[in-house]
Design an enzyme around this catalytic site. Sequence first.
Site, PDB file in Angstrom:
ATOM      1  N   ARG A  26     -95.407  54.840 -60.010  1.00  0.00           N
ATOM      2  CA  ARG A  26     -96.389  54.784 -58.918  1.00  0.00           C
ATOM      3  C   ARG A  26     -97.606  55.661 -59.226  1.00  0.00           C
ATOM      4  NH1 ARG A  26     -91.464  53.438 -57.150  1.00  0.00           N
ATOM      5  NH2 ARG A  26     -91.141  52.407 -55.125  1.00  0.00           N
ATOM      6  N   GLY A  93     -88.428  46.714 -64.183  1.00  0.00           N
ATOM      7  CA  GLY A  93     -88.435  45.896 -62.970  1.00  0.00           C
ATOM      8  C   GLY A  93     -89.391  46.433 -61.919  1.00  0.00           C
ATOM      9  N   ARG A 122     -84.644  38.479 -64.091  1.00  0.00           N
ATOM     10  CA  ARG A 122     -84.751  39.179 -62.792  1.00  0.00           C
ATOM     11  C   ARG A 122     -85.752  38.475 -61.875  1.00  0.00           C
ATOM     12  NH1 ARG A 122     -84.738  45.518 -63.771  1.00  0.00           N
ATOM     13  NH2 ARG A 122     -84.213  45.445 -61.567  1.00  0.00           N
ATOM     14  N   ASP A 319     -79.015  53.057 -57.218  1.00  0.00           N
ATOM     15  CA  ASP A 319     -78.923  53.227 -58.670  1.00  0.00           C
ATOM     16  C   ASP A 319     -77.743  54.105 -59.093  1.00  0.00           C
ATOM     17  OD1 ASP A 319     -81.114  51.590 -58.995  1.00  0.00           O
ATOM     18  OD2 ASP A 319     -82.553  53.244 -59.055  1.00  0.00           O
TER      19      ASP A 319
HETATM   20  C1  S3P Z   1     -86.958  51.238 -57.269  1.00  0.00           C
HETATM   21  C2  S3P Z   1     -86.268  50.633 -56.248  1.00  0.00           C
HETATM   22  C3  S3P Z   1     -84.884  50.159 -56.363  1.00  0.00           C
HETATM   23  C4  S3P Z   1     -84.203  50.746 -57.605  1.00  0.00           C
HETATM   24  C5  S3P Z   1     -85.069  50.716 -58.819  1.00  0.00           C
HETATM   25  C6  S3P Z   1     -86.355  51.488 -58.585  1.00  0.00           C
HETATM   26  C7  S3P Z   1     -88.350  51.657 -57.018  1.00  0.00           C
HETATM   27  O1  S3P Z   1     -84.898  48.756 -56.445  1.00  0.00           O
HETATM   28  O2  S3P Z   1     -82.995  50.056 -57.861  1.00  0.00           O
HETATM   29  O3  S3P Z   1     -84.373  51.309 -59.916  1.00  0.00           O
HETATM   30  O4  S3P Z   1     -88.892  52.460 -57.805  1.00  0.00           O
HETATM   31  O5  S3P Z   1     -88.925  51.209 -56.025  1.00  0.00           O
HETATM   32  P1  S3P Z   1     -84.896  47.851 -55.093  1.00  0.00           P
HETATM   33  O6  S3P Z   1     -85.718  48.566 -54.110  1.00  0.00           O
HETATM   34  O7  S3P Z   1     -85.497  46.534 -55.462  1.00  0.00           O
HETATM   35  O8  S3P Z   1     -83.456  47.748 -54.691  1.00  0.00           O
END
Ligand code: S3P
Length: 433
Positions: A26, A93, A122, A319
């Site tokens: 971020r 992701g 994904r 996580d």
């Molecule tokens: C994350 C949110 C989570 C987490 C990922 C990091 C983030 O995913 O599992 O490792 O940085 O916003 P989700 O919010 O899609 O479950």
Amino acid sequence: MDATFAPSGPLKGRLTPPADKSISHRAAMVGAMATEPVTVTNYLAAEDTLSTLRAMGTIGALPSREGSTVVIRGVGLRAPDAHGETIDVGNAGTLMRLLPGWLAGQEGRSFRFDGDASIRRRPVDRIAVPLRLMGANIEATDDRLPPFTVHGTQLQGITYELPVASAQVKSCVLLAGMMAHGDTTVIEPVPSRDHTERLLSRLGVPLWRTGDAITVGHVDELTVEDIRVPGDLSSAAFPIVAGVLVKGSRLLIEGVNVNWTRAGILNVLERMGAVVIGEREERVDGAVPGEEPIADLDVAHGPLRGTTVEAAEVPLVIDELPLVALLGCFAEGETVVRGAEELKHKESDRIATVVDGLRGLGAHIEATDDGFVVQGGTGIRGGTIHAHGDHRLAMLGAVAGLASREGVTVVGMEAAEVSYPGFGEHVARLQRA
Ligand code: S3P
């Protein structure tokens, strides 16, 4: 790369975990939204977050890094342009799901996203749905997978009820909301990590929470202050759990983010009877704080009892759920995780890979549709576990090995580099201290 983790003697000493991955992603993105240079200290120099710096370069920002200090010369909120180049998100992701929110608001410009083999499995329909409602045009493979292209436009604010609690999707819509005409509201079924809200709020973005609804207003220009990234509790959770499981251990984990929307693992550990002492942030409703709370955690080995993690707690510990499975093997009684279908969409299908992986090491664990059930008290025999390219599975195997009777070989240990460079050295240091 294979790595073997033998049954360990007591783990002792102090440890500063790597910088928070979620916050590093971020920080790099908001740095790129600014026009003045932004310095980010304690930036996570791991594969995932280096992908984010490269992606910021692809869209026209100029990031430069020396160790853990990153200076980002941004492009401004309304000028990113990839000039036809594909944005390679690697294995990240979070990058793949957050960045399209900002870029969907770039009128007349298109952005193609792609990543590694795991990323191509994904889903992105979860972000495509709200972004389309806001006016963006998104073309995805089979309408739901990468590679995909975001065609930017002048977005309109919406009210969007998240079908599943996801900080990534929430953040995507909030970033798009800054670009949109009017206000944008995201309603969460249950709270998920709120790093995006805290960061935007700190930067003066009009953003407020009313119950389960978070609203962001239109932003013309973003002024970004320098950012210091705290330690990552999700990474720290591996040495913490090792300290809880390995007899005679005593660790001090320093500088960890204890934001209550992230610290679910500490509540689970407490219910299981583990000794983890340290100040935690209390849950606060209402105003969005601008800061991330930091604490030192004092961890000791001790006996455990089984616990249940229900759906409402899942996003706060998402996580760390693989580690809850491992803890369950050592606890008296049953440990149950429910309402965690989201695990299927992580770097691997973490219901299948955790259950199969731990079962191969002697655990009594069964998969369910939305989680798993562990019959505890037997510990871990040992054997071989495959990381399946999933960093958290690689480190799970390592911690299982330290606490096992016969040792564990992890196939594909290099996956740990995605979030925790130097994990093996950290473990070795705690064994020597
Ligand atoms: C994350 C949110 C989570 C987490 C990922 C990091 C983030 O995913 O599992 O490792 O940085 O916003 P989700 O919010 O899609 O479950």
